[in-house]
Design an enzyme around this catalytic site. Structure first.
Site, PDB file in Angstrom:
ATOM      1  CE1 TYR A 271      -3.799  -2.233  -0.004  1.00 39.97           C
ATOM      2  CE2 TYR A 271      -2.798  -3.379   1.888  1.00 39.97           C
ATOM      3  CZ  TYR A 271      -3.781  -3.301   1.141  1.00 39.97           C
ATOM      4  OH  TYR A 271      -4.581  -4.281   1.128  1.00 39.97           O
TER       5      TYR A 271
ATOM      6  CG  HIS B 292      -9.718  -1.324  -4.865  1.00 41.69           C
ATOM      7  ND1 HIS B 292     -10.299  -1.514  -3.717  1.00 41.69           N
ATOM      8  CD2 HIS B 292     -10.621  -1.540  -5.974  1.00 41.69           C
ATOM      9  CE1 HIS B 292     -11.696  -1.765  -3.989  1.00 41.69           C
ATOM     10  NE2 HIS B 292     -11.832  -1.833  -5.305  1.00 41.69           N
ATOM     11  CB  ILE B 293      -3.912   1.801  -2.446  1.00 38.55           C
ATOM     12  CG1 ILE B 293      -4.853   3.001  -1.763  1.00 38.55           C
ATOM     13  CG2 ILE B 293      -2.518   1.833  -2.346  1.00 38.55           C
ATOM     14  CD1 ILE B 293      -4.636   3.125  -0.490  1.00 38.55           C
ATOM     15  CB  SER B 294      -2.981  -3.042  -3.927  1.00 41.13           C
ATOM     16  OG  SER B 294      -4.255  -3.653  -3.424  1.00 41.13           O
TER      17      SER B 294
ATOM     18  CG  ASP C 194     -28.232  -3.634  -1.941  1.00 41.91           C
ATOM     19  OD1 ASP C 194     -28.183  -3.986  -3.079  1.00 41.91           O
ATOM     20  OD2 ASP C 194     -28.921  -4.751  -1.098  1.00 41.91           O
TER      21      ASP C 194
ATOM     22  CG  HIS D  41     -12.793  -8.178  -1.907  1.00 38.58           C
ATOM     23  ND1 HIS D  41     -12.461  -7.786  -3.289  1.00 38.58           N
ATOM     24  CD2 HIS D  41     -11.735  -7.671  -1.074  1.00 38.58           C
ATOM     25  CE1 HIS D  41     -11.536  -7.010  -3.167  1.00 38.58           C
ATOM     26  NE2 HIS D  41     -10.964  -6.954  -2.142  1.00 38.58           N
TER      27      HIS D  41
ATOM     28  CG  ASN E 147     -10.027   1.763  -1.096  1.00 40.65           C
ATOM     29  OD1 ASN E 147     -10.590   0.719  -0.920  1.00 40.65           O
ATOM     30  ND2 ASN E 147      -8.892   1.987  -0.844  1.00 40.65           N
TER      31      ASN E 147
ATOM     32  NE  ARG F 180      -6.111  -9.116  -0.690  1.00 42.20           N
ATOM     33  CZ  ARG F 180      -6.439  -8.857   0.406  1.00 42.20           C
ATOM     34  NH1 ARG F 180      -7.116  -7.852   0.732  1.00 42.20           N
ATOM     35  NH2 ARG F 180      -5.799  -9.092   1.332  1.00 42.20           N
TER      36      ARG F 180
HETATM   37  C1  DHK Z   1      -7.491  -2.163   0.635  1.00 44.70           C
HETATM   38  C2  DHK Z   1      -7.665  -3.387   1.547  1.00 44.70           C
HETATM   39  O1  DHK Z   1      -7.641  -3.028   2.632  1.00 44.70           O
HETATM   40  C3  DHK Z   1      -7.961  -4.557   0.780  1.00 44.70           C
HETATM   41  O2  DHK Z   1      -8.652  -5.224   1.494  1.00 44.70           O
HETATM   42  C4  DHK Z   1      -8.369  -4.631  -0.524  1.00 44.70           C
HETATM   43  C5  DHK Z   1      -7.587  -2.210  -0.869  1.00 44.70           C
HETATM   44  C6  DHK Z   1      -7.675  -3.668  -1.406  1.00 44.70           C
HETATM   45  C7  DHK Z   1      -6.743  -1.202  -1.860  1.00 44.70           C
HETATM   46  O3  DHK Z   1      -6.082  -1.837  -2.470  1.00 44.70           O
HETATM   47  O4  DHK Z   1      -6.993  -0.124  -1.546  1.00 44.70           O
HETATM   48  O5  DHK Z   1      -8.557  -5.956  -0.907  1.00 44.70           O
END
Ligand code: DHK
Length: 146
Positions: A24, A101-103, A88, A81, A75, A112
């Protein structure tokens, strides 16, 4: 109409900078908030920045955004997931939503790869690090009707 964008962050994102920095990065949630405020200010938007570790609180924030915002950047972190309730709540919004999503969740574990949110988002940004938030706000500036 309001020119406020809600930026909603889900569980564990308050730990950014210290938790799994190899995935991250080293930026903190406060760094992301500053980035969002800067980009929002450049484009003439107010940013209402939120983080919660609780699923129902995200539902409450999305419902609040229906009254107080013109767009959402979300986010949902791990709830991406798992959570139909957040989907909803987002479905009931009649303004653009961008999922960030950061990643790059598609390069990570198979669990994921599925998002309950993507199907109700205008767009999805994954894997650009914290710049994904800035990109989302810039994109919304071209979509929102104010
Ligand atoms: C951040 C999380 O905490 C993960 O549970 C997700 C997401 C991805 C992110 O990449 O910002 O799977």
């Amino acid at each position: 109409m309001t020119r406020t964008i809600f930026v909603i962050n889900g569980p564990n994102l308050n730990m950014l900078g210290t938790q799994q920095p190899e995935i991250y990065g080293l930026e903190t949630l406060a760094d992301i908030e500053q980035l969002c405020l800067k980009v929002g200010n450049e484009l003439g938007f107010n940013i209402a920045f939120h983080q919660t570790n609780h699923e129902g609180d995200i539902v409450d924030l999305v419902q609040l955004a229906r009254e107080a915002a013109c767009a959402i950047v979300i986010n949902p972190a791990a709830y991406t997931h798992t959570c139909v309730a957040i989907r909803d709540a987002l479905t009931a919004c009649d303004f653009p939503i961008i999922e960030v999503h950061i990643s790059n969740i598609h390069r990570r574990e198979p669990f994921r790869h599925h998002s309950y949110v993507s199907g109700v988002a205008k767009g999805v940004i994954a894997g650009l690090g914290v710049e994904g938030y800035a990109a989302a706000i810039r994109a919304l500036a071209t979509f929102v009707r104010t």
